[in-house]
Design an enzyme around this catalytic site. Structure first.
Site, PDB file in Angstrom:
ATOM      1  N   ARG A 157       1.006  -1.172   0.180  1.00  0.00           N
ATOM      2  CA  ARG A 157      -0.083   0.123  -0.037  1.00  0.00           C
ATOM      3  C   ARG A 157       0.853   1.259  -0.020  1.00  0.00           C
ATOM      4  O   ARG A 157       1.950   1.146   0.478  1.00  0.00           O
ATOM      5  CB  ARG A 157      -1.040  -0.091   1.171  1.00  0.00           C
ATOM      6  CG  ARG A 157      -1.804  -1.254   1.265  1.00  0.00           C
ATOM      7  CD  ARG A 157      -2.670  -1.206   2.557  1.00  0.00           C
ATOM      8  NE  ARG A 157      -3.515  -2.223   2.559  1.00  0.00           N
ATOM      9  CZ  ARG A 157      -3.241  -3.594   3.224  1.00  0.00           C
ATOM     10  NH1 ARG A 157      -2.056  -3.692   3.657  1.00  0.00           N
ATOM     11  NH2 ARG A 157      -4.133  -4.500   3.381  1.00  0.00           N
ATOM     12  N   LYS A 184      -2.871  -1.446   7.257  1.00  0.00           N
ATOM     13  CA  LYS A 184      -4.118  -1.544   7.486  1.00  0.00           C
ATOM     14  C   LYS A 184      -4.707  -2.771   8.047  1.00  0.00           C
ATOM     15  O   LYS A 184      -5.847  -2.728   8.839  1.00  0.00           O
ATOM     16  CB  LYS A 184      -4.753  -1.222   6.013  1.00  0.00           C
ATOM     17  CG  LYS A 184      -6.449  -1.322   6.116  1.00  0.00           C
ATOM     18  CD  LYS A 184      -6.794  -1.045   4.388  1.00  0.00           C
ATOM     19  CE  LYS A 184      -8.368  -0.886   4.480  1.00  0.00           C
ATOM     20  NZ  LYS A 184      -8.857  -0.655   3.149  1.00  0.00           N
ATOM     21  N   HIS A 267      -2.431   3.127  -5.995  1.00  0.00           N
ATOM     22  CA  HIS A 267      -3.176   1.953  -5.799  1.00  0.00           C
ATOM     23  C   HIS A 267      -2.699   0.862  -7.045  1.00  0.00           C
ATOM     24  O   HIS A 267      -2.989  -0.173  -6.728  1.00  0.00           O
ATOM     25  CB  HIS A 267      -4.329   2.053  -5.551  1.00  0.00           C
ATOM     26  CG  HIS A 267      -4.978   1.179  -4.598  1.00  0.00           C
ATOM     27  ND1 HIS A 267      -4.756   1.107  -3.240  1.00  0.00           N
ATOM     28  CD2 HIS A 267      -6.175   0.334  -4.961  1.00  0.00           C
ATOM     29  CE1 HIS A 267      -5.484   0.183  -2.723  1.00  0.00           C
ATOM     30  NE2 HIS A 267      -6.484  -0.145  -3.692  1.00  0.00           N
ATOM     31  N   ARG A 270      -0.096  -2.121  -6.348  1.00  0.00           N
ATOM     32  CA  ARG A 270      -0.815  -3.308  -5.449  1.00  0.00           C
ATOM     33  C   ARG A 270      -1.709  -4.006  -6.442  1.00  0.00           C
ATOM     34  O   ARG A 270      -1.624  -5.267  -6.357  1.00  0.00           O
ATOM     35  CB  ARG A 270      -1.415  -2.821  -4.259  1.00  0.00           C
ATOM     36  CG  ARG A 270      -1.795  -4.065  -3.046  1.00  0.00           C
ATOM     37  CD  ARG A 270      -2.186  -3.205  -1.744  1.00  0.00           C
ATOM     38  NE  ARG A 270      -3.073  -3.997  -1.085  1.00  0.00           N
ATOM     39  CZ  ARG A 270      -2.320  -4.969  -0.186  1.00  0.00           C
ATOM     40  NH1 ARG A 270      -1.268  -5.252  -0.177  1.00  0.00           N
ATOM     41  NH2 ARG A 270      -3.427  -5.625   0.642  1.00  0.00           N
ATOM     42  N   HIS A 293      -4.091  -9.800   2.447  1.00  0.00           N
ATOM     43  CA  HIS A 293      -5.576  -9.523   2.375  1.00  0.00           C
ATOM     44  C   HIS A 293      -6.121 -10.622   3.610  1.00  0.00           C
ATOM     45  O   HIS A 293      -5.814 -11.738   3.693  1.00  0.00           O
ATOM     46  CB  HIS A 293      -6.195  -9.903   1.060  1.00  0.00           C
ATOM     47  CG  HIS A 293      -5.965  -8.718   0.230  1.00  0.00           C
ATOM     48  ND1 HIS A 293      -4.951  -8.512  -0.712  1.00  0.00           N
ATOM     49  CD2 HIS A 293      -6.492  -7.661   0.093  1.00  0.00           C
ATOM     50  CE1 HIS A 293      -5.078  -7.609  -1.552  1.00  0.00           C
ATOM     51  NE2 HIS A 293      -6.116  -6.757  -0.916  1.00  0.00           N
ATOM     52  N   TYR A 302      -9.156  -6.810  -5.922  1.00  0.00           N
ATOM     53  CA  TYR A 302      -7.908  -6.331  -6.528  1.00  0.00           C
ATOM     54  C   TYR A 302      -7.344  -6.867  -7.996  1.00  0.00           C
ATOM     55  O   TYR A 302      -6.543  -6.156  -8.598  1.00  0.00           O
ATOM     56  CB  TYR A 302      -6.602  -6.599  -5.566  1.00  0.00           C
ATOM     57  CG  TYR A 302      -6.675  -5.531  -4.283  1.00  0.00           C
ATOM     58  CD1 TYR A 302      -5.698  -4.388  -4.315  1.00  0.00           C
ATOM     59  CD2 TYR A 302      -7.596  -5.410  -3.454  1.00  0.00           C
ATOM     60  CE1 TYR A 302      -5.678  -3.593  -3.355  1.00  0.00           C
ATOM     61  CE2 TYR A 302      -7.696  -4.549  -2.377  1.00  0.00           C
ATOM     62  CZ  TYR A 302      -6.847  -3.511  -2.337  1.00  0.00           C
ATOM     63  OH  TYR A 302      -6.645  -2.779  -1.329  1.00  0.00           O
TER      64      TYR A 302
END
Length: 307
Positions: A157, A184, A267, A270, A293, A302
């Site tokens: 990220r 995150k 973004h 990623r 994830h 994604y």
């Protein structure tokens, strides 16, 4: 025994730390926007509902959802009843979702082929500006290539990429271990590590690129990715998350032109790793080992038309 004043100050610090810094900044911005366009706080349910009616044709559903979360937190943290929980506000939000919701915009993924073109653009001395001298251009090309290749290969990220410190990298014969102190999916800072193998092509090897950047500017501690001035002087502070997006945009313009560049953001790196890994037949488990994830469903968002 700490004084009452000291304990209150420490409590304020603890409460502030309950939210990530990026979230705190976003919420503060949301509250400012509400005050500029609607008026006083505390707010009434009708005032908040009218605010939604005013901005629903303009802003994305996700943006107004976050603003409602900011307003809700502002009121609850002060012991005031939150207007966001009222029926009129909830009805306004549901109506907005039905009328304006739609699918959330997805930025284009930077696949391995795209990455090669971006790195090539990064290594062109003319990619930044006419006012750069030779030293500034040479230094920036090394930084940008390293940032792109490491961001892609570790599926980082933007916030994770700019938070990396020299001490977070360990290189051996197998490759590079990247230690991510906080993310995150790890808000309490337990730490996560990613293993990156040596690249088959030196020109596109993230480890070679990062080492070349670090060696060129003589970094021994502190943030890895920093601002570079027009004369090649390197700052001491790390880049911001927004800087990653700006670097990707700038190089995308150089590689594909301004119109195509609008499809990319920070973004995209990623998302690019996820998409490229799926296209190469990498297992979902193996992809999640890198991306971290929490669920297959979140990972699936994604992957851009890869499987």
């Amino acid at each position: 025994m700490k004084s009452m004043t000291t304990r209150r100050q420490h409590l304020k610090v603890l409460r502030s730390a309950s939210l990530a810094e990026a979230t705190q900044r976003a919420y503060a911005s949301d509250i400012r926007h509400y005050c500029m366009h609607q008026g006083r706080l505390p707010a009434t349910p009708t005032q908040v509902a009218l605010y939604i009616a005013q901005w629903s044709p303009v802003h994305a559903f996700a943006t107004l959802t976050r603003r409602m979360a900011a307003l809700d937190r502002w009121h609850r943290s002060r012991g005031v009843a939150s207007p966001v929980k009222s029926m009129i506000v909830q009805q306004a939000m549901r109506g907005m979702r039905r009328i304006y919701g739609g699918p959330q915009r997805q930025v284009r993924a930077i696949t391995a082929k795209d990455l090669s073109q971006l790195v090539k653009a990064a290594r062109q001395p003319s990619t930044f500006g006419k006012n750069d001298n030779q030293a500034g251009s040479a230094t920036r090309t090394l930084r940008d290539a390293a940032l792109l290749l490491l961001g892609f290969s570790a599926a980082l990220r933007r916030s994770e990429l700019v938070a990396l410190q020299i001490s977070d990298l360990k290189v051996d014969q197998q490759g590079m271990t990247v230690h991510i102190r906080r993310s995150k999916t790890d808000p309490y800072g337990r730490g996560q590590s990613i293993q990156i193998p040596w690249g088959k092509r030196v020109a596109l090897c993230p480890i070679h690129a990062v080492q070349a950047w670090i060696d060129h500017v003589g970094l021994s501690s502190g943030p890895i990715f920093r601002a570079v001035g027009r004369y090649g002087n390197v700052g001491t502070a790390g880049l911001s998350s927004q800087s990653v997006a700006l670097i990707v945009k700038r190089l995308a313009v150089q590689a594909w032109g301004e119109k195509a560049a609008t499809e990319f953001s920070g973004h995209s790196l990623r998302a690019g790793f996820c998409t490229d890994a799926a296209q190469r037949g990498m297992s979902i488990f193996a992809i999640r080992q890198v991306t971290r994830h929490r669920s297959v469903e979140s990972l699936g968002r994604y992957i851009r038309d890869a499987i």
